[in-house]
Design an enzyme around this catalytic site. Structure first.
Site, PDB file in Angstrom:
ATOM      1  N   ARG A   1       2.586  -8.741   4.165  1.00 12.54           N
ATOM      2  CA  ARG A   1       1.595  -8.181   3.228  1.00 12.54           C
ATOM      3  C   ARG A   1       2.356  -7.640   2.021  1.00 12.54           C
TER       4      ARG A   1
ATOM      5  N   TYR B   1       3.454   1.996   2.003  1.00  9.14           N
ATOM      6  CA  TYR B   1       4.094   2.348   3.278  1.00  9.14           C
ATOM      7  C   TYR B   1       5.602   2.083   3.190  1.00  9.14           C
TER       8      TYR B   1
ATOM      9  N   GLN C   1     -18.523   4.105   3.633  1.00  8.48           N
ATOM     10  CA  GLN C   1     -19.104   5.279   4.293  1.00  8.48           C
ATOM     11  C   GLN C   1     -18.882   5.331   5.798  1.00  8.48           C
TER      12      GLN C   1
ATOM     13  N   GLU D   1       0.811  -1.233   0.000  1.00  9.03           N
ATOM     14  CA  GLU D   1       0.000   0.000   0.000  1.00  9.03           C
ATOM     15  C   GLU D   1       0.845   1.285   0.000  1.00  9.03           C
TER      16      GLU D   1
ATOM     17  N   HIS E   1      -1.592   3.839  -1.728  1.00  3.83           N
ATOM     18  CA  HIS E   1      -2.689   4.756  -1.408  1.00  3.83           C
ATOM     19  C   HIS E   1      -2.765   5.916  -2.408  1.00  3.83           C
TER      20      HIS E   1
HETATM   21  P1  FAD Z   1     -36.696   5.349   2.211  1.00  4.08           P
HETATM   22  O1  FAD Z   1     -35.608   4.594   1.598  1.00  4.08           O
HETATM   23  O2  FAD Z   1     -37.255   6.501   1.466  1.00  4.08           O
HETATM   24  O3  FAD Z   1     -37.871   4.313   2.514  1.00  4.08           O
HETATM   25  C1  FAD Z   1     -39.154   4.714   2.916  1.00  4.08           C
HETATM   26  C2  FAD Z   1     -40.162   3.632   2.563  1.00  4.08           C
HETATM   27  O4  FAD Z   1     -41.387   3.925   3.162  1.00  4.08           O
HETATM   28  C3  FAD Z   1     -40.425   3.499   1.079  1.00  4.08           C
HETATM   29  O5  FAD Z   1     -40.247   2.168   0.662  1.00  4.08           O
HETATM   30  C4  FAD Z   1     -41.879   3.936   0.932  1.00  4.08           C
HETATM   31  O6  FAD Z   1     -42.547   3.255  -0.115  1.00  4.08           O
HETATM   32  C5  FAD Z   1     -42.445   3.563   2.281  1.00  4.08           C
HETATM   33  N1  FAD Z   1     -43.653   4.303   2.682  1.00  4.08           N
HETATM   34  C6  FAD Z   1     -43.838   5.638   2.715  1.00  4.08           C
HETATM   35  N2  FAD Z   1     -45.065   5.929   3.199  1.00  4.08           N
HETATM   36  C7  FAD Z   1     -45.659   4.747   3.480  1.00  4.08           C
HETATM   37  C8  FAD Z   1     -46.952   4.400   4.008  1.00  4.08           C
HETATM   38  N3  FAD Z   1     -47.833   5.291   4.385  1.00  4.08           N
HETATM   39  N4  FAD Z   1     -47.223   3.081   4.158  1.00  4.08           N
HETATM   40  C9  FAD Z   1     -46.330   2.143   3.836  1.00  4.08           C
HETATM   41  N5  FAD Z   1     -45.107   2.441   3.321  1.00  4.08           N
HETATM   42  C10 FAD Z   1     -44.784   3.716   3.157  1.00  4.08           C
HETATM   43  N6  FAD Z   1     -27.352   6.172   0.662  1.00  4.08           N
HETATM   44  C11 FAD Z   1     -26.157   5.787   1.072  1.00  4.08           C
HETATM   45  O7  FAD Z   1     -25.920   5.735   2.277  1.00  4.08           O
HETATM   46  N7  FAD Z   1     -25.182   5.445   0.194  1.00  4.08           N
HETATM   47  C12 FAD Z   1     -25.389   5.460  -1.126  1.00  4.08           C
HETATM   48  O8  FAD Z   1     -24.477   5.152  -1.890  1.00  4.08           O
HETATM   49  C13 FAD Z   1     -26.649   5.845  -1.603  1.00  4.08           C
HETATM   50  N8  FAD Z   1     -26.903   5.883  -2.912  1.00  4.08           N
HETATM   51  C14 FAD Z   1     -28.132   6.248  -3.340  1.00  4.08           C
HETATM   52  C15 FAD Z   1     -28.379   6.265  -4.706  1.00  4.08           C
HETATM   53  C16 FAD Z   1     -29.635   6.618  -5.175  1.00  4.08           C
HETATM   54  C17 FAD Z   1     -29.892   6.653  -6.663  1.00  4.08           C
HETATM   55  C18 FAD Z   1     -30.653   6.960  -4.249  1.00  4.08           C
HETATM   56  C19 FAD Z   1     -32.018   7.350  -4.735  1.00  4.08           C
HETATM   57  C20 FAD Z   1     -30.400   6.957  -2.905  1.00  4.08           C
HETATM   58  C21 FAD Z   1     -29.149   6.618  -2.436  1.00  4.08           C
HETATM   59  N9  FAD Z   1     -28.843   6.610  -1.090  1.00  4.08           N
HETATM   60  C22 FAD Z   1     -27.620   6.205  -0.660  1.00  4.08           C
HETATM   61  C23 FAD Z   1     -29.783   7.134  -0.094  1.00  4.08           C
HETATM   62  C24 FAD Z   1     -30.482   6.036   0.709  1.00  4.08           C
HETATM   63  O9  FAD Z   1     -31.044   5.082  -0.141  1.00  4.08           O
HETATM   64  C25 FAD Z   1     -31.511   6.686   1.617  1.00  4.08           C
HETATM   65  O10 FAD Z   1     -30.868   7.597   2.465  1.00  4.08           O
HETATM   66  C26 FAD Z   1     -32.245   5.664   2.452  1.00  4.08           C
HETATM   67  O11 FAD Z   1     -32.918   4.764   1.613  1.00  4.08           O
HETATM   68  C27 FAD Z   1     -33.261   6.322   3.382  1.00  4.08           C
HETATM   69  O12 FAD Z   1     -33.884   5.304   4.119  1.00  4.08           O
HETATM   70  P2  FAD Z   1     -35.323   5.454   4.778  1.00  4.08           P
HETATM   71  O13 FAD Z   1     -35.691   4.097   5.222  1.00  4.08           O
HETATM   72  O14 FAD Z   1     -35.292   6.525   5.778  1.00  4.08           O
HETATM   73  O15 FAD Z   1     -36.291   5.930   3.617  1.00  4.08           O
HETATM   74  P1  NAP Z   2     -27.683  16.107  -1.424  1.00  2.00           P
HETATM   75  O1  NAP Z   2     -26.350  15.490  -1.317  1.00  2.00           O
HETATM   76  O2  NAP Z   2     -28.191  16.929  -0.328  1.00  2.00           O
HETATM   77  O3  NAP Z   2     -27.643  16.954  -2.764  1.00  2.00           O
HETATM   78  C1  NAP Z   2     -28.717  17.725  -3.203  1.00  2.00           C
HETATM   79  C2  NAP Z   2     -28.249  18.640  -4.352  1.00  2.00           C
HETATM   80  O4  NAP Z   2     -29.307  19.406  -4.749  1.00  2.00           O
HETATM   81  C3  NAP Z   2     -27.143  19.541  -3.954  1.00  2.00           C
HETATM   82  O5  NAP Z   2     -26.180  19.494  -4.987  1.00  2.00           O
HETATM   83  C4  NAP Z   2     -27.772  20.910  -3.859  1.00  2.00           C
HETATM   84  O6  NAP Z   2     -26.735  21.720  -4.338  1.00  2.00           O
HETATM   85  C5  NAP Z   2     -28.983  20.783  -4.759  1.00  2.00           C
HETATM   86  N1  NAP Z   2     -30.174  21.483  -4.274  1.00  2.00           N
HETATM   87  C6  NAP Z   2     -30.689  21.481  -3.021  1.00  2.00           C
HETATM   88  N2  NAP Z   2     -31.829  22.204  -2.983  1.00  2.00           N
HETATM   89  C7  NAP Z   2     -32.054  22.643  -4.238  1.00  2.00           C
HETATM   90  C8  NAP Z   2     -33.084  23.431  -4.831  1.00  2.00           C
HETATM   91  N3  NAP Z   2     -34.107  23.895  -4.124  1.00  2.00           N
HETATM   92  N4  NAP Z   2     -32.980  23.699  -6.142  1.00  2.00           N
HETATM   93  C9  NAP Z   2     -31.950  23.230  -6.860  1.00  2.00           C
HETATM   94  N5  NAP Z   2     -30.961  22.493  -6.348  1.00  2.00           N
HETATM   95  C10 NAP Z   2     -31.008  22.200  -5.047  1.00  2.00           C
HETATM   96  O7  NAP Z   2     -28.760  15.021  -1.691  1.00  2.00           O
HETATM   97  P2  NAP Z   2     -28.884  13.849  -2.730  1.00  2.00           P
HETATM   98  O8  NAP Z   2     -27.958  13.963  -3.879  1.00  2.00           O
HETATM   99  O9  NAP Z   2     -30.314  13.824  -3.016  1.00  2.00           O
HETATM  100  O10 NAP Z   2     -28.477  12.578  -1.901  1.00  2.00           O
HETATM  101  C11 NAP Z   2     -29.229  12.166  -0.778  1.00  2.00           C
HETATM  102  C12 NAP Z   2     -28.355  11.456   0.169  1.00  2.00           C
HETATM  103  O11 NAP Z   2     -28.033  10.178  -0.363  1.00  2.00           O
HETATM  104  C13 NAP Z   2     -27.076  12.206   0.371  1.00  2.00           C
HETATM  105  O12 NAP Z   2     -27.047  12.765   1.682  1.00  2.00           O
HETATM  106  C14 NAP Z   2     -26.009  11.219   0.162  1.00  2.00           C
HETATM  107  O13 NAP Z   2     -25.222  11.071   1.316  1.00  2.00           O
HETATM  108  C15 NAP Z   2     -26.692   9.891  -0.111  1.00  2.00           C
HETATM  109  N6  NAP Z   2     -26.028   9.350  -1.269  1.00  2.00           N
HETATM  110  C16 NAP Z   2     -24.754   8.969  -1.111  1.00  2.00           C
HETATM  111  C17 NAP Z   2     -24.065   8.486  -2.189  1.00  2.00           C
HETATM  112  C18 NAP Z   2     -22.648   8.052  -2.011  1.00  2.00           C
HETATM  113  O14 NAP Z   2     -21.994   7.746  -2.972  1.00  2.00           O
HETATM  114  N7  NAP Z   2     -22.100   8.001  -0.819  1.00  2.00           N
HETATM  115  C19 NAP Z   2     -24.658   8.399  -3.411  1.00  2.00           C
HETATM  116  C20 NAP Z   2     -25.971   8.806  -3.558  1.00  2.00           C
HETATM  117  C21 NAP Z   2     -26.636   9.287  -2.468  1.00  2.00           C
HETATM  118  P3  NAP Z   2     -26.814  23.306  -4.549  1.00  2.00           P
HETATM  119  O15 NAP Z   2     -27.585  23.804  -3.359  1.00  2.00           O
HETATM  120  O16 NAP Z   2     -25.413  23.768  -4.602  1.00  2.00           O
HETATM  121  O17 NAP Z   2     -27.488  23.475  -5.830  1.00  2.00           O
HETATM  122 FE1  SF4 Z   3     -17.460  -0.315   5.238  1.00  2.00          FE
HETATM  123 FE2  SF4 Z   3     -19.706  -1.462   6.095  1.00  2.00          FE
HETATM  124 FE3  SF4 Z   3     -19.711  -0.056   3.819  1.00  2.00          FE
HETATM  125 FE4  SF4 Z   3     -18.494  -2.438   3.983  1.00  2.00          FE
HETATM  126  S1  SF4 Z   3     -20.691  -2.015   4.176  1.00  2.00           S
HETATM  127  S2  SF4 Z   3     -17.662  -0.618   3.046  1.00  2.00           S
HETATM  128  S3  SF4 Z   3     -17.672  -2.364   6.042  1.00  2.00           S
HETATM  129  S4  SF4 Z   3     -19.322   0.745   5.854  1.00  2.00           S
END
Ligand code: FAD
Ligand code: NAP
Ligand code: SF4
Length: 707
Positions: free
Chosen positions: A226, A178, A351, A176, A264
């Site tokens: 390693r 080091y 993460q 890595e 790294h």
């Molecule tokens: P949600 O995932 O929104 O789940 C809520 C659920 O509640 C839904 O299934 C909905 O249908 C259900 N629901 C709502 N109202 C009702 C009701 N009245 N009755 C029954 N069911 C209901 N996060 C990461 O940490 N890492 C990532 O890399 C990452 N990548 C992402 C990529 C994409 C494209 C997207 C869209 C999201 C990503 N996220 C990522 C974000 C992550 O998926 C969300 O932060 C997470 O799913 C939130 O979890 P939650 O359970 O709070 O809500």
């Molecule tokens: P986010 O990270 O909060 O980004 C939202 C984006 O929208 C920002 O770029 C913001 O930038 C813009 N925005 C906010 N309000 C707006 C408005 N009113 N009009 C126009 N632009 C606006 O949220 P997200 O991309 O929806 O992701 C949601 C969560 O999922 C994140 O917190 C992230 O951690 C997680 N996630 C993580 C990964 C990962 O790879 N780790 C991947 C996907 C999702 P400006 O305000 O500068 O425009």
């Molecule tokens: Fe790290 Fe857990 Fe994500 Fe695996 S799932 S990369 S151990 S945070």
């Protein structure tokens, strides 16, 4: 000693994984090594009991051999100013807590000795030469010939203390980038004394350390090295040099060679989720072919069938996994019971582990928030651990402590429901859609995030096992919940996308990101993406992805084939040049994409510390235009109108995809509260800002643990 993990049955699907192996007189029950991870608990003595509990839990779960996080053999070799060392009898005494705890569980543990060299994050850093690393702000002092000799002695002395501490051996960190790796490579070793110049002289530092530790420790002490199977940096080692090193280490007395991949500072991702599974096993195979000591493969091997395949194809003798043991301490026990569906898989997101480490926070795991917090009362052990066999642990007919309704089967609802049920509560889970996962279902549709499906597979098994009653296609109402007479209601209803209130946002060619990710909408050849958070980046990757263009919406699009991934990142499987690198090939992007944000900060500044660069590099290579400091004016037939620094600009696009964050979905909350129900919000329903699955799962787990 506790009951050891049950031996696999004769017809185990993983016969190679469960073949015992004797290393330096120690018989390991299986071929699984838990690789070194810095948890952030190594540096303060007060944290040693936490560390002991962490390792003991993994030993109990069946890890064949555990490697600790890195400890420096001397002060200048510390990674950070107060990093842990193994330099004194006092250090050794403190580690007894760890070795005793692991041995009490029937496990084996070796201490990793790591000299950071020019990667040290302090001004006392030293190196094989004076070339600074691109990842620290310091310039190393070049070790004098005598100082090199002293450093070798420091390693030997540290190994002696490790033995005093009760360790079964040591791992010498030689990869890595080091210090030892720096000596090995002409990139950083331009010395003209006996420790540099020829390839053999560059190898001397590594081999002397092993030779002298073996001489001092005797034969019954494990020494793993390693080895950097491929450096992935310009002027890294050649294949021949790597093979010669492996042979010399064997002659010097190494018992086992462990795999390290890439420095790294390498600009090739080596462990993030988009790296194909077992992507580097073939580099390990080459080394294995020239030595007779066992060789362990690593990197992106997270499920038993991948591990078994690597062993069955003679690419390695053992498998080293690190993060998968954060995600599931019972990985081995579950594989032994032929129950892979119960494994809480590492999804390679970094993460809660590496991103935390780089922010100086203790490491944990997105899918298992108990990791690293085994002594924290907020994350008590599950009563049904280990989770074998697959039978419900609580059934609806048994009187349960409380009856709990969980609304929403996203990550928060799934974690809450399964935690609560495992603790004996009667749990009903309502989900409005036809499948579990919530937003995580969307995440797994992004090319490179296929691994996220494993988390949903795990939760599916876990729901069945814990006896949660799941109601799919059931958008539950406040009346139903009140009529249900539940003791507790957990609202995990998540988030919905935020719209943008600009003229033209209601046009047919303006889409909320779920429609694009789900494949309900297919965009034209020119697209503007509004919002450059994690989702804006993901959507841009989906839209530009060359292999799967037009396949959005198909979760089974499959991971990127290894050869295609190697071409994209310039990894040469033939290892013809130094470092194993070749010129990356950029396949034409499927679309022209402009990714836009209002902030003037660097694009993707909020992405993960250890993963953001991969996303930025990918989009740049595909020609995505990054636009910062934009004001949204309107959308019309001409496209998306922006104002940037007072100047108007029109992005002539066919479609606009809005990724402008989310808002909580919590309309049930006030009605339920007003009716006097015991209701708690978790996950995105609680707070939408900066929501991710890590926070959703962690909060839900905490809440459910104390119901
Ligand atoms: P949600 O995932 O929104 O789940 C809520 C659920 O509640 C839904 O299934 C909905 O249908 C259900 N629901 C709502 N109202 C009702 C009701 N009245 N009755 C029954 N069911 C209901 N996060 C990461 O940490 N890492 C990532 O890399 C990452 N990548 C992402 C990529 C994409 C494209 C997207 C869209 C999201 C990503 N996220 C990522 C974000 C992550 O998926 C969300 O932060 C997470 O799913 C939130 O979890 P939650 O359970 O709070 O809500
Ligand atoms: P986010 O990270 O909060 O980004 C939202 C984006 O929208 C920002 O770029 C913001 O930038 C813009 N925005 C906010 N309000 C707006 C408005 N009113 N009009 C126009 N632009 C606006 O949220 P997200 O991309 O929806 O992701 C949601 C969560 O999922 C994140 O917190 C992230 O951690 C997680 N996630 C993580 C990964 C990962 O790879 N780790 C991947 C996907 C999702 P400006 O305000 O500068 O425009
Ligand atoms: Fe790290 Fe857990 Fe994500 Fe695996 S799932 S990369 S151990 S945070």
């Amino acid at each position: 000693m506790t009951t050891p993990v049950a031996a696999p049955s004769a017809d185990t699907p993983y016969p190679h994984l469960f073949r015992p192996l004797t290393v330096a007189g120690v018989t390991l029950p299986n071929r699984v090594v838990m690789g070194s991870m810095h948890l952030g608990l190594e540096d303060r003595r007060a944290d040693t009991p936490k560390l002991a509990a962490f390792y003991a839990e993994r030993a109990r779960g069946g890890a064949g051999l555990i490697v600790t996080g890195g400890y420096a053999p001397n002060l200048v070799g510390r990674l950070t100013p107060f990093a842990g060392t193994m330099r004194s009898a006092r250090d050794a005494r403190a580690h007894r807590t760890i070795t005793d705890a692991v041995h009490a569980e029937g496990g084996r543990i070796v201490l990793q000795l790591l000299h950071a060299g020019r990667y040290a994050y302090h001004p006392l850093q030293v190196g094989a030469g004076r070339s600074p690393s691109p990842i620290t702000p310091f310039t190393p002092r070049s070790l004098s010939t005598r100082a090199v000799e002293r450093t070798v002695q420091d390693f030997v002395r540290a190994a002696g203390y490790a033995r005093q501490a009760g360790y079964d051996g040591v791992e010498i960190m030689g990869s890595e980038g080091y210090l030892i790796n720096q000596f090995l490579s002409p990139r950083t070793n331009g010395r003209t004394d006996a420790w540099g110049g020829s390839p053999a002289a560059r190898r001397r530092f590594a081999t002397e350390i092993v030779r002298r530790i073996r001489a001092a420790a005797g034969e019954d002490f494990i020494i793993t090295f390693r080895l950097s199977m491929v450096d992935l940096v310009p002027q890294g080692q050649t294949l021949q040099e790597t093979l010669d090193l492996a042979r010399e280490l064997e002659s010097a007395g190494a018992s086992l060679l462990n795999t390290g991949i890439g420095w790294h500072e390498a600009r090739v991702p080596t462990i993030v989720t988009s790296v194909p599974r077992a992507a580097f096993a073939d580099f390990t195979r080459r080394v294995r072919e020239v030595v007779s000591i066992p060789v362990a493969a690593s990197n992106r091997i997270s499920m038993p069938h991948s591990a078994e395949q690597v062993l069955a194809e003679d690419q390695a003798d053992l498998i080293t996994m690190a993060r998968p043991f954060l995600a599931d301490p019972d990985w081995v026990a579950k594989a032994a019971a032929a129950a892979p569906e119960q494994i809480n898989s590492c999804i390679g997101c970094n993460q809660a582990c590496l991103d935390h480490t780089f922010q100086n926070r203790p490491a944990s795991c997105l899918v298992n928030p108990r990791a690293g917090r085994e002594t924290d009362p907020d994350f008590p052990p599950l009563p049904d651990r280990p989770l074998l066999p697959l039978t419900p642990t609580s059934t609806p007919t048994e009187p349960a402590a409380q009856s709990v309704a969980v609304v929403g089967a996203g990550p928060a609802g799934l974690a809450a429901a399964t935690q609560a049920a495992a603790r004996g509560h009667h749990v009903e889970l309502f989900e409005a859609s036809g499948a579990i996962g919530g937003q995580f279902r969307l995440a797994r549709q992004i090319p490179g995030k296929e691994e996220f499906a494993e988390t949903l597979r795990y939760f599916e098994a876990r729901l069945a096992q814990t006896g949660v009653i799941l109601h799919l296609d059931h958008r539950v109402t406040a009346t139903e919940l009140l009529d249900g007479g539940y003791d507790r209601i957990l609202l995990a209803t998540g988030v919905v996308p935020r719209g943008v209130g600009i003229p033209g946002a209601d046009r047919a060619n303006v889409h909320a990101y779920p429609d694009v990710v789900n494949g309900r909408v297919t965009c034209g050849p020119r697209v503007a993406v509004i919002g450059a958070g994690g989702i804006g980046f993901d959507v841009s990757e989906l839209l530009t992805e060359p292999q799967h263009a037009g396949r959005a919406g198909h979760a089974d699009h499959g991971a990127q084939p290894l050869e295609s991934w190697q071409r994209q990142w310039g990894v040469d499987p033939g290892f013809t040049d130094r470092g194993g690198l070749t010129t990356p090939e950029t396949a034409p992007a499927a679309r022209t994409v402009h990714l836009v944000q209002r902030k003037t900060t660097k694009m993707g500044a909020g992405l993960g510390k250890t993963t953001g660069w991969v996303h930025r590099a990918t989009l740049k290579a595909r020609g995505v235009e990054f636009i910062t400091g934009a004001q949204y004016v309107r959308i019309d037939d001409a496209g998306l109108h922006l104002r940037i620094d007072g100047t108007d600009r029109v992005l002539e696009v066919d479609d606009v995809v809005v990724c402008a964050g989310q808002v909580s979905q919590r309309e049930l909350y006030e009605t339920l509260q007003a009716a006097g129900a015991d209701v708690v919000l978790v996950g995105g329903a609680d707070v939408a800002a900066e929501l991710d699955a890590k926070r959703a799962i962690e909060q839900a787990t905490r809440v459910a643990a104390v119901l």
